[in-house]
Enzyme design. Structure first.
Site, PDB file in Angstrom:
ATOM      1  N   HIS A 123      27.207  30.181   3.486  1.00  0.00           N
ATOM      2  CA  HIS A 123      28.175  31.446   4.350  1.00  0.00           C
ATOM      3  C   HIS A 123      29.472  31.550   4.284  1.00  0.00           C
ATOM      4  CE1 HIS A 123      28.004  28.402   8.004  1.00  0.00           C
ATOM      5  NE2 HIS A 123      29.409  28.440   8.361  1.00  0.00           N
ATOM      6  N   ASP A 153      21.205  28.441   3.312  1.00  0.00           N
ATOM      7  CA  ASP A 153      22.765  28.143   3.638  1.00  0.00           C
ATOM      8  C   ASP A 153      23.935  26.575   2.712  1.00  0.00           C
ATOM      9  OD1 ASP A 153      24.970  29.402   5.010  1.00  0.00           O
ATOM     10  OD2 ASP A 153      25.330  27.362   6.386  1.00  0.00           O
ATOM     11  N   SER A 237      32.441  24.203   9.089  1.00  0.00           N
ATOM     12  CA  SER A 237      31.000  24.754   8.544  1.00  0.00           C
ATOM     13  C   SER A 237      31.103  23.538   6.421  1.00  0.00           C
ATOM     14  CB  SER A 237      30.705  25.644   7.680  1.00  0.00           C
ATOM     15  OG  SER A 237      30.431  26.750   8.919  1.00  0.00           O
TER      16      SER A 237
END
Length: 390
Positions: A123, A153, A237
């Site tokens: 993402h 992911d 992230s």
């Protein structure tokens, strides 16, 4: 319960302004007071007063504090980089055709030849026209996205390796225990806070978090994650979750975002990530088995249609209805038809599309799979030779 991935949008740098003011009234009053004190005839009084003034002056001493955490950060922090997602801009007056749509983090895990390889989250780079990696020293490198996988992911980037010296070591996430100390390194809120360090413990292992991949309100996948109370914020992230030895044991991915929730951060276990990283690096994609069917959960089928067209036994309350079969697919060759209701794969009961997908993607590698399904009230068995689908 809400979840959000930790990639911020349109990060803006807010310059800090400091204003200082001075006043000399107090200083002058202090000087007059000292003048009064030193007018005595006794030399001892004068020395005592002078000593008192000197002792009131504040002095600072330098001390270098070294702990296990600081040593770990010193050894590994340069392996954590910033990852900027640049997408097509819509401003006709802008000097460039791209603009930053978000920023996250990444971990340098290998150098080979003239190249270095970085793992980050899918993402973080999703939809990017260009990806720019920012090293710990501020240098920017244009990155190539070698592969990206929406289900786990994860994504792998390649950059020139000439300026890169520090490479992270992977640890073993299977031996982690609740309460074990961990360190998270990343770029919360973007590059303005690059290299931020937070500490905490492993709060739980083997957590299963439902994920809605296509944003249709239905759970498409359950992601196996590590739970930690080390602060993970937007921009973390793709950053590193380290054990006490400085080894990467998780890739930071998301946190639970809810007003009543505090300190629940999630990371992809490195043991789960390694085979995906390897496949993305080598093949650019992750191949997974496919039945070649469109599916619908039985509970989503209206009762009148279930009774009139599926003709299921009364005891069958859960299952997966085949909406359509792709011509020439594995299911088509095995004889599976639309309106068949699947209840088992290799003896494993499946009651939802999520369970079926999870079983296929994590338990089945290749070869035939035995499918049991009801057709017009009769339980039938099919041997399906799975094909690969990305």
């Amino acid at each position: 319960m809400g979840y959000y991935n930790t990639t911020p949008q349109n990060n803006q740098k807010n310059p800090l302004k400091r204003y200082m003011a001075s006043s000399f009234g107090g200083v002058l009053a202090g000087a007059l007071l000292v003048g009064t004190l030193v007018t005595g005839t006794d030399l001892g009084e004068t020395e005592s007063a002078t000593a008192g003034v000197q002792s009131s002056e504040l002095q600072s001493e330098s001390a270098i504090v070294t702990t296990d955490v600081t040593e770990t950060v010193d050894a590994t922090a340069d392996a954590v980089v910033g990852v900027s997602n640049l997408q097509a801009g819509n401003n006709p007056f802008a000097q460039t055709s791209t603009q930053e749509a978000g920023a996250g983090s990444g971990v340098i895990y290998k150098k080979q030849g003239d190249d270095a390889f970085i793992v980050t989250n899918h993402h973080v780079v999703e939809g990017a026209k260009e990806v720019v990696v920012t090293l710990a020293n501020g240098e920017e490198l244009e990155a190539e996205v070698l592969g990206s996988d929406v289900w786990t992911d994860l994504a792998v980037l390649k950059v020139p390796g000439a300026q890169i010296e520090t490479v992270a070591d992977f640890g073993d996430s299977s031996v982690l225990k609740s309460g074990e100390p961990v360190i998270a390194i990343g770029n919360p809120l973007g590059l303005q806070f690059s290299g931020s360090v937070t500490t905490g413990v492993i709060s739980g292992t083997e957590r299963a978090i439902p994920i809605d991949i296509n944003k249709d309100g239905q759970e498409d996948w359950q992601s196996e994650v590590l739970q930690t109370d080390a602060a993970i914020n937007p921009g973390n992230s793709g950053g590193a979750l380290l054990n006490a030895q400085g080894q990467v044991i998780g890739i930071n991915s998301m946190k639970i975002a809810q007003d009543a929730v505090e300190g629940i951060g999630l990371a992809i276990p490195i043991n789960s990530a390694i085979p995906i990283i390897s496949e993305l690096e080598g093949e650019g994609e992750v191949s997974r088995p496919s039945l070649g069917v469109a599916l619908l959960e039985l509970e989503q089928v209206p009762a009148e249609i279930r009774n009139a067209e599926l003709n299921l036994p009364s005891e069958v309350e859960d299952g997966i209805v085949v909406q359509s079969v792709q011509e020439g697919s594995s299911a088509d060759k095995a004889g599976i038809e639309a309106k068949d209701t699947i209840i088992e794969l290799n003896g494993q009961t499946v009651s939802s599309v999520l369970e079926l997908r999870q079983y296929l993607y994590t338990e089945v590698e290749e070869g035939p799979v035995t499918v049991k399904a009801y057709r017009n009230g009769e339980l039938k068995t099919f041997e399906v030779q799975l094909s690969e689908q990305i």
